[in-house]
Design an enzyme around this catalytic site. Structure first.
Site, PDB file in Angstrom:
ATOM      1  CB  CYS A  35      -0.886   0.063   1.231  1.00 41.17           C
ATOM      2  SG  CYS A  35      -2.245  -1.087   1.163  1.00 41.17           S
ATOM      3  CG  ASP A  37       1.128   4.737   4.062  1.00 40.28           C
ATOM      4  OD1 ASP A  37       0.290   3.841   3.899  1.00 40.28           O
ATOM      5  OD2 ASP A  37       0.879   5.951   3.948  1.00 40.28           O
ATOM      6  CB  CYS A  62       5.819   9.758   2.399  1.00 39.94           C
ATOM      7  SG  CYS A  62       4.232  10.010   3.172  1.00 39.94           S
ATOM      8  CB  CYS A 106       0.389  10.310   7.200  1.00 39.32           C
ATOM      9  SG  CYS A 106       1.039  10.090   5.545  1.00 39.32           S
TER      10      CYS A 106
END
Ligand SMILES: Cc1ncc(COP(=O)(O)O)c(C=O)c1O
Ligand code: FES
Lengths: 308, 400
Positions: A35, A37, A62, A106
């Site tokens: 995916c 992350d 990231c 995130c």
């Protein structure tokens, strides 16, 4: 290039609590390498006090994924399990001074890992341990419960926002209809309606962290406070100041009328009709803008609306 | 900005010599090339000279085959749309899965909204085109083939000459997006079966917003921009004269530096690549290492994500690029990495270094020095690294 806040950069370049926690008694793992992350959160919870005494993370992802993980550990160390459970992805994003809208997922990953770890600590089954088929978005392994949490906590109302926050729907897009169904149900329960897509993600984009452009020169102290008469005098004075320069080129300029932000002048002599007259107008305009501290447009009197 | 700029496939620095050629066209020689006076004539002459400079770089037979445009995207769009209009009965397009969005997005639109059939030819793990699939897709129903000369992410070259000959035999026009290839590899379009070719100024040290479309003499053409008679009515609109003059100068300089590009720059690239592969475990070159642009090197690093790599490189003043999802704002790694089937453990960590004639030995030394630390630092944060099988050298990725 992403516009990350200083806080995001700080937590990316110098992450807090990174690494493996050897005596962890609660571990939450979310995301996957395919995916793009993934986060493994390790907690050491004191069984007597229920206080999270230590937390560590390992993250594949990231800059904002790493920063969100670091922020998460800082937010939960020293809190009780119950307190930690009240944290949402919003708290992580706020702690970082905001995240770009496309990166909100995130912070959601952080909150999900926390819930997973606490569920593991309590010996409960984590809601994310869904059976095959329960997934709403297969590409990113997102279920209805996760979408619901993201929608409720962040006041989401469009499909696009759900994608920004959970990634769901960001690949093959075959799940868009299912996402909209979940969204509709959740919103209906809250008595709201689904918004048209492309609505801006309000408040959470970290705009507050972006400084307004500093004005090049301080505006004159009078700006905004001038009366109409003062303003007119300032305009006349400014024109008088430029006249000698224009007269030197064999021309002249004369103020004809002021209509709000439009200032009409008449060029005469060598300036009128020559190819440079537009340039002269621009020069007058620049001078006026500078003197008045506000934006005005200088136009030839020939362009004056009829009846003025 | 100063620093180590290794992102020349994204854009290049305008060569100061190019800029010097351009400057007088703004304030002194500002006439409209179409005008009937001295101001216009001076500029018109320069535009025609620039056309010959571009002709020379492409090895084209005639200068009238060069049409100036606003860049690669416009040239790509014009080539495809022009051909479809010129051959209204042919309803099929052939392209590849790894084209630039300037071609792919247009083809998707034509497929969805205009009912065209689009054949997207796949590539293998090294980015080589599946020529059997290409042969099968060709037929008299195909209006245009649009296949890039060099891939922008990996630098991999496609055998455009051979593909063009086959297209011609099948009665289709052949267009190539040569935006990354022009100026880096020698070309002789006069002896080629390529009908249409796109190039973009800002990839060869000319400014952004200028480019050209090569249209072989005799090729049926329908303009996309209609209006004045500029560019022999093939692209209406007052010419971007400073840009055109800049592109001409850049073309001349590219010819001049071609040998350097293929010797010194290539050697620098190879040294960078060898240095990184030797110092960093679990990484590999994507694309075809034996058949690619001399300036491009794309390395995929396992278990870490590209944006994080770029942010840390940026701290050292090094500019590179990544096909990772996170840098593009999309949620998936680049379509080129996916098309090659690069293993998902590494697709997110693909990093592109693209050099230019400005790149120096010392810059390459710096990258080789700092990169291992950056990779190690991110891997220490990664949940997958500790358990991974370590392959210090000769890492062989398993393609899906
Ligand atoms: C292969 C390729 N085609 C087309 C383009 C687009 O060119 P331009 O930016 O001049 O429109 C680019 C540049 O990004 C490219 O790399
Ligand atoms: S299933 Fe959701 S994007 Fe593919």
């Amino acid at each position: 290039m992403w516009n990350y806040t200083d806080k995001v950069k700080e937590h990316f370049f110098n992450p807090k609590n990174a690494g493996v926690l050897d005596d962890a008694n609660a571990v939450g793992e979310v995301g996957s390498i395919s995916c793009g992350d993934a986060l493994k959160l390790m907690l050491k919870v004191n069984p007597d006090t229920e206080v999270i005494e230590d937390a560590r993370f390992q993250t594949f992802g990231c800059g904002s994924a790493i920063a969100s993980s670091s922020a998460l550990t800082e937010l939960i160390i020293g809190r009780t399990v119950e307190e930690a459970l009240r944290l949402t992805n919003r708290d992580i994003a706020d702690y970082l001074g905001g995240l770009p809208p496309e990166k909100m997922h995130c912070s959601v990953m952080g909150a999900e890992a926390l819930h997973a770890a606490i569920a593991a600590y309590k010996g409960e089954e984590w809601a994310d341990d869904h059976e095959e088929g329960e997934l709403v978005c297969k590409c990113f392994g997102v279920d209805a419960a996760m979408i619901e949490r993201a929608v409720t906590v962040n006041n989401l109302s469009t499909l696009e926002e759900v994608t920004h926050y959970t990634k769901a729907g960001g690949s093959c897009q075959t799940c868009h209809e299912k996402i909209e169904e979940v969204l509709e149900t959740v919103l209906a329960r809250a008595g709201k309606e689904m918004g048209a897509s492309r609505a801006p993600a309000a408040g959470l984009v970290g705009l507050d962290a972006i400084k307004p452009l500093a004005p090049k020169a301080p505006a004159p102290a009078t700006a905004g406070k001038m009366t109409n008469v003062q303003r007119m005098q300032a305009i006349m004075l400014a024109i008088e100041e430029i006249r000698p320069q224009i007269q030197r080129d064999g021309g002249d300029v004369e103020l004809v009328d002021i209509d709000g932000k439009d200032i009409y002048v008449r060029l005469s002599g060598a300036c009128s009709g020559c190819s440079q007259s537009a340039g002269t107008m621009m020069g007058v305009q620049m001078k006026l803008v500078e003197k008045l501290g506000e934006f005005v447009r200088v136009k030839p009197a020939s362009l004056m609306p009829a009846g003025v | 900005m100063t620093g180590i700029y290794l992102d020349n496939n994204a854009t290049t620095r305008v060569d100061p010599l190019v800029l010097a050629e351009m400057l007088p066209l703004f304030t002194e020689q500002f006439g409209n090339p179409s005008s009937m006076h001295g101001f216009g004539a001076a500029v018109g002459g320069k535009v025609e000279w620039a056309r010959q400079q571009v002709q020379a770089l492409l090895g084209a037979a005639h200068d009238s085959e060069i049409v100036f445009t606003s860049g690669g995207t416009e040239s790509d769009n014009t080539a495809i749309l022009s051909t479809l209009e010129a051959f209204p009965k042919k309803r099929e397009i052939i392209t590849s899965v790894v084209e630039h969005p300037a071609v792919l997005a247009l083809c998707e639109y034509l497929e969805k909204k205009r009912g065209y059939t689009v054949h997207r030819i796949p590539v293998d793990g090294k980015g080589n085109l599946d020529t059997d699939a290409y042969d099968r897709a060709l037929s008299e129903n195909v209006a245009i083939v649009s296949i890039m000369w060099a891939n922008n992410e990996t630098g991999t070259l496609f055998p455009v000459e051979e593909l063009a000959r086959k297209a011609r035999a099948a009665g289709a026009l052949f267009h190539t997006d040569a935006v990354q290839a022009v100026g880096k590899i020698p070309m002789r379009l006069a002896d080629s079966a390529i009908d249409l070719l796109s190039l973009s100024g800002h990839k060869l040290h000319a400014p952004k917003g200028i480019g050209a479309l090569y249209v072989k003499r005799g090729t049926r053409f329908r303009p996309m921009m209609r209006g004045g008679h500029q560019e022999r009515s093939r692209r209406a609109g007052t010419e971007n004269a400073p840009g055109i003059v800049g592109l001409g100068a850049a073309a001349e300089l590219a010819l001049h530096h071609m040998a350097d590009e293929n010797t010194r720059v290539r050697a620098l690239r190879d040294r960078l690549e060898r240095g990184l592969l030797a110092a960093i475990p679990n990484c590999f070159v994507t694309g075809n290492p034996d058949n690619r642009l001399p300036n491009t090197c794309n390395i995929a690093f396992e278990f870490i994500e590209g944006e994080a790599i770029l942010l840390l490189l940026n701290e050292h003043g090094i500019a590179a690029s990544s096909g990772s999802a996170c840098t593009s704002g999309s949620l998936e790694p680049s379509h080129v990495m996916r098309a090659m089937g690069v293993p998902y453990t590494a697709a997110h960590g693909a990093t592109r270094f693209s050099l230019s004639r400005d790149t120096t030995d010392a810059e390459i030394d710096t990258v080789i020095k700092v990169m291992p630390g950056i990779i190690a630092r991110l891997r220490a944060l990664s949940p997958y690294w500790a358990g991974a099988e370590k392959a210090p050298r000769e890492f062989a990725p398993v393609y899906s």
